[in-house]
Scaffold this active site. Sequence first.
Site, mmCIF file in Angstrom:
data_model
loop_
_atom_site.group_PDB
_atom_site.id
_atom_site.type_symbol
_atom_site.label_atom_id
_atom_site.label_comp_id
_atom_site.label_asym_id
_atom_site.label_seq_id
_atom_site.Cartn_x
_atom_site.Cartn_y
_atom_site.Cartn_z
ATOM 1 N N VAL A 28 -14.556 33.569 35.264
ATOM 2 C CA VAL A 28 -15.147 32.525 36.087
ATOM 3 C C VAL A 28 -16.667 32.535 35.941
ATOM 4 C CG1 VAL A 28 -15.540 31.761 38.466
ATOM 5 C CG2 VAL A 28 -13.246 32.473 37.749
ATOM 6 N N GLU A 29 -17.253 33.722 35.931
ATOM 7 C CA GLU A 29 -18.707 33.839 35.888
ATOM 8 C C GLU A 29 -19.291 33.467 34.529
ATOM 9 O OE1 GLU A 29 -20.678 34.365 38.269
ATOM 10 O OE2 GLU A 29 -19.589 35.375 39.872
ATOM 11 N N SER A 30 -18.651 33.903 33.441
ATOM 12 C CA SER A 30 -19.314 33.774 32.132
ATOM 13 C C SER A 30 -18.361 33.618 30.957
ATOM 14 C CB SER A 30 -20.160 35.021 31.882
ATOM 15 O OG SER A 30 -19.299 36.150 31.716
#
Length: 444
Positions: A129-131
């Site tokens: 989700v983040e990266s």
Amino acid sequence: MRAAHCLTAVLALSLGACATVPRHAPAPQPPVPPPATDAPAPTATTTPRPAAHPPPAEEQASPWQRIRDGLAMHGCNHGPETLHWAHRYTASPGRFADSWKQAMPFVLLVLDEVEKRKLPTEFVFLPYVESHYRPVAGRGDGPAGMWQLTAATARGRGVRVAADYDGRLDAIDSTRASLDLIALYEEKFGDWRLANMAFNAGEFRVAKLLDAPGERRLSRTELANLALSRTTHEHLDKLMALACVIDDPTRFGVQLPTPGPDDRLAPVALSRTIDLRVASKLAAIEPTAFGRFNAGHRRSHIGAEAPLRLLLPAQNAERFRQAADQLPAGLWADWRELRTRHATDVASLADAAGAPVAVVALANGVDDDARIADGARVLLPGRETADRPETAAAAGQTHLVRSGDTLGAIARRYGVKLAQLLRWNAIGAGAVLRPGDRILIGPP
């Protein structure tokens, strides 16, 4: 992680939280989404639940089955936004599967740590989700790395962030720090969903919205009504969406990738600092992949205060150890890169550098009798700043070769040693000069 986390209160918590079995809520639910309700979600059962579709026999021990076995709930039941994101993620099933194939080495590393801490395996999706599991370099003290930690948060968890080493980009250090935080938040809030929100929005921003953090479980409606940003709510929706897809990939037309032999990473402890360009040759790993596995190191060699460790595919780790044993201790760190101006061979390069042929060949990942092409980049012993002239003019001086010129005559003309001239130009004494060639008079 999009907001910095204040850690004053967190540091007062017992670090034993990492070893406790977290309270995973809410519990498994049937695969058909029930109507929305304000009733609190039931507590989690300890009995592993089956996936929506039993996986093929060869996938039983795969990371995907391990993830399914550790999910705290059916992600598809979280709400309509979850299904919206599930369909967005899988709009191109092939691209979605390929992104996980690229991430696989880090997925396995994170999954091992999540299971070790007995956290819900939904947190394996958090770096995606983040990266998308990429070691993204941040700007200044802003979020960076696959977990998107801020510099303040990382330093608060004992991660070094400096010019030569940024632990937020290091898969081992950033994963340890991030899962430490998640375990502490889960212990404080008693709900892994709130722990995820705290990771995104900040611990105290979540805490001040709760009457009494602890054992109380929030219903889906109560959770959705928390006065947090849309980004934070979407963060949890995306996590649930990925759980929904991985739990039942056939529903979305996705064929998940199978890990390959290069996907299992192993940390390799070092006895001293080393030039990372040489290390990639010793491990026989392409430089781009080597840099991705060891993105925390920001210079061409490991800094004196950075962790003396490399992260390599397990099958390359032993090759590296054996090759490193053949490299003299004094030649681990001091190397410089040059571009050849003539076709040459390893022996001539070694002779010009005053180094053993076997060592130069080893550091460049070639055989002792290998030919080196014109314009090739080669590594030779010596610091990058070694032999730098006192004046800027001398550094860029060149000689235009004319008919009848020889290397010895050029050296005498400019008052330098022939050995220096050969070293600066990465050529051997027998190199053939052609009219129009340019010879460096001074280091590159």
